[in-house]
Design a protein around this motif. Sequence first.
Motif, short mmCIF file in Angstrom:
data_model
loop_
_atom_site.label_atom_id
_atom_site.label_comp_id
_atom_site.label_asym_id
_atom_site.label_seq_id
_atom_site.Cartn_x
_atom_site.Cartn_y
_atom_site.Cartn_z
N UNK A 40 -20.60 8.25 -90.88
CA UNK A 40 -21.56 7.51 -91.69
C UNK A 40 -20.84 6.50 -92.58
N UNK A 41 -21.24 5.26 -92.47
CA UNK A 41 -20.65 4.14 -93.23
C UNK A 41 -19.16 3.99 -92.97
N UNK A 42 -18.70 4.40 -91.82
CA UNK A 42 -17.27 4.36 -91.50
C UNK A 42 -17.07 3.77 -90.10
N UNK A 43 -16.83 2.46 -90.07
CA UNK A 43 -16.48 1.78 -88.82
C UNK A 43 -15.11 1.14 -89.01
N UNK A 44 -14.32 1.11 -87.94
CA UNK A 44 -12.94 0.64 -88.07
C UNK A 44 -12.54 -0.20 -86.86
N UNK A 45 -11.66 -1.15 -87.11
CA UNK A 45 -11.03 -1.88 -86.02
C UNK A 45 -9.92 -1.02 -85.43
N UNK A 46 -9.94 -0.89 -84.11
CA UNK A 46 -8.96 -0.03 -83.43
C UNK A 46 -8.32 -0.79 -82.27
N UNK A 47 -7.24 -0.24 -81.77
CA UNK A 47 -6.67 -0.69 -80.50
C UNK A 47 -7.17 0.24 -79.41
N UNK A 48 -7.88 -0.33 -78.43
CA UNK A 48 -8.46 0.45 -77.34
C UNK A 48 -7.95 -0.11 -76.01
N UNK A 49 -7.96 0.70 -74.96
CA UNK A 49 -7.55 0.20 -73.65
C UNK A 49 -8.47 -0.92 -73.16
N UNK A 50 -7.90 -1.96 -72.60
CA UNK A 50 -8.69 -2.99 -71.94
C UNK A 50 -9.34 -2.36 -70.71
N UNK A 51 -10.65 -2.57 -70.50
CA UNK A 51 -11.30 -1.95 -69.34
C UNK A 51 -10.93 -2.63 -68.03
N UNK A 52 -10.94 -1.83 -66.98
CA UNK A 52 -10.71 -2.34 -65.64
C UNK A 52 -11.97 -2.12 -64.81
N UNK A 53 -12.02 -2.76 -63.64
CA UNK A 53 -13.12 -2.52 -62.71
C UNK A 53 -13.16 -1.03 -62.38
N UNK A 54 -14.28 -0.41 -62.63
CA UNK A 54 -14.45 1.02 -62.44
C UNK A 54 -15.38 1.33 -61.26
N UNK A 55 -16.38 0.48 -61.10
CA UNK A 55 -17.32 0.60 -59.98
C UNK A 55 -17.47 -0.77 -59.34
N UNK A 56 -17.83 -0.85 -58.06
CA UNK A 56 -17.77 -2.12 -57.33
C UNK A 56 -18.70 -3.21 -57.82
N UNK A 57 -19.71 -2.86 -58.64
CA UNK A 57 -20.62 -3.87 -59.18
C UNK A 57 -20.21 -4.34 -60.58
N UNK A 58 -19.06 -3.89 -61.07
CA UNK A 58 -18.62 -4.21 -62.43
C UNK A 58 -18.14 -5.66 -62.55
N UNK A 59 -18.29 -6.17 -63.79
CA UNK A 59 -17.63 -7.40 -64.22
C UNK A 59 -16.93 -7.10 -65.54
#
Length: 441
Positions: A40-59
Amino acid sequence: MQAAANKFQEKLGEVPTAVQAEYKPDPSGEKMRALAWFGTDDVRMIDAPVPDITEPDDVILQVTGTTICGSDLHLYHGEIVTLQKGDILGHEFMGKVHKVGQNVKNLQIGQRVVASFQIACGKCEYCQKKLSSFCDRTNNSSLQNYLYGQRDAGFFGYSHFTGGFPGGQAEYVRVPFGNVNLLPIPDDISDERALYLSDVLPTSYHAVVDTGVEKGDVVGIWGLGPIGQCAARWALLKGASRVIGIDNVPSRLAFAREKSGIETIDFNEFKDVPKRIYELVPRGLDVALDCGTFHEPKTLLHKAQKALMLETDVPETINEMIVSVRKQGRAGIIAAYSGFANGVNVGALMEKGVRLIGNGQAPVHLYWEEILNEYIKTNKFDPTFMITHRVPLEDMAKLYAAFDKRVDSVEKVFVETRFSAPADVKGVGAPGVSRVDDWGM
């Protein structure tokens, strides 16, 4: 409650989902900056993995523009119970195509696109009618199935109640079924003018069209944030003879009068809103639109009930609308309600023959091409009027706090990333870059 939801879903049956929310990390190991929820009232900037194509219809998109929406405050305040620590937020965004899955044939690398805030499969009964927000196959929430009997489409960045999909307040985002959930944007339309096709423009347009604003109607709009301000302009474009906006924020009321040319009611000054409406419109409103929010009860009674968890939402605006419209008037709800409210004036609803319309989450796919081609390209509607600030993504956590407190009259903010084009300051109101720390919080 979750155990009951699981049991209910087994009993009711389930339309199988056709997509998974989790994404595979890019094999390069590259990280991205993203805004995540931790409490609650706690959002933060983080380092997260860049996403890759996971399913064939992904962009995979490189995000060039994102924003914060009034409904995001429900997440910020912990009012949506299915958030998990580390969830990436953000449902309104656009970008450039970075990667495409093998099934995606209609988009090219580097193409500019805007994403609908909902994730549609493109094939179910509702998607075939372009009712993308009602897609049957992209949200696996058993809790929503339990509460509503059925499920909406999955949404980006809006908790596991809407499927648990990582959102677009980030440098990259995975878009499932990208071939149907991304709209190409012409080169001569700036990001500032295109971004809000993701949510605000279709949502406000849907409220007006679905509730049935007609030529000559007198329309009341509760809530003069970006949705309400846009709805006022759409109502006038559809031929409304008068529009009356109800709010208590001085900057919003002034903007509505001076920039949008509508009448206003300050509910801090006029405690009895229906009484004031009947002073202005003795016959009553033809149409009332709830463009407000459920998390700000006005009366002590509902403040207490919310604090005690006796209700999730408050009926105050709904009751004011039911009383304020004429007999057989229409009242539309586009505001984001989540559960239960106590004390709805069912008697007035029935006796007056009021058409109370739950507009539902706006089906973006039904409207976004129309809005782009008939209103934005022709300059009949310039979305930049609502942009009050432009900030870098790194300020996103601070922006939530400023937005919640309405610091510096912050309303709709264009949030840029390292992939964004320079600010388009040629628009009606598109500002240059500023930093939240300079706003005097």
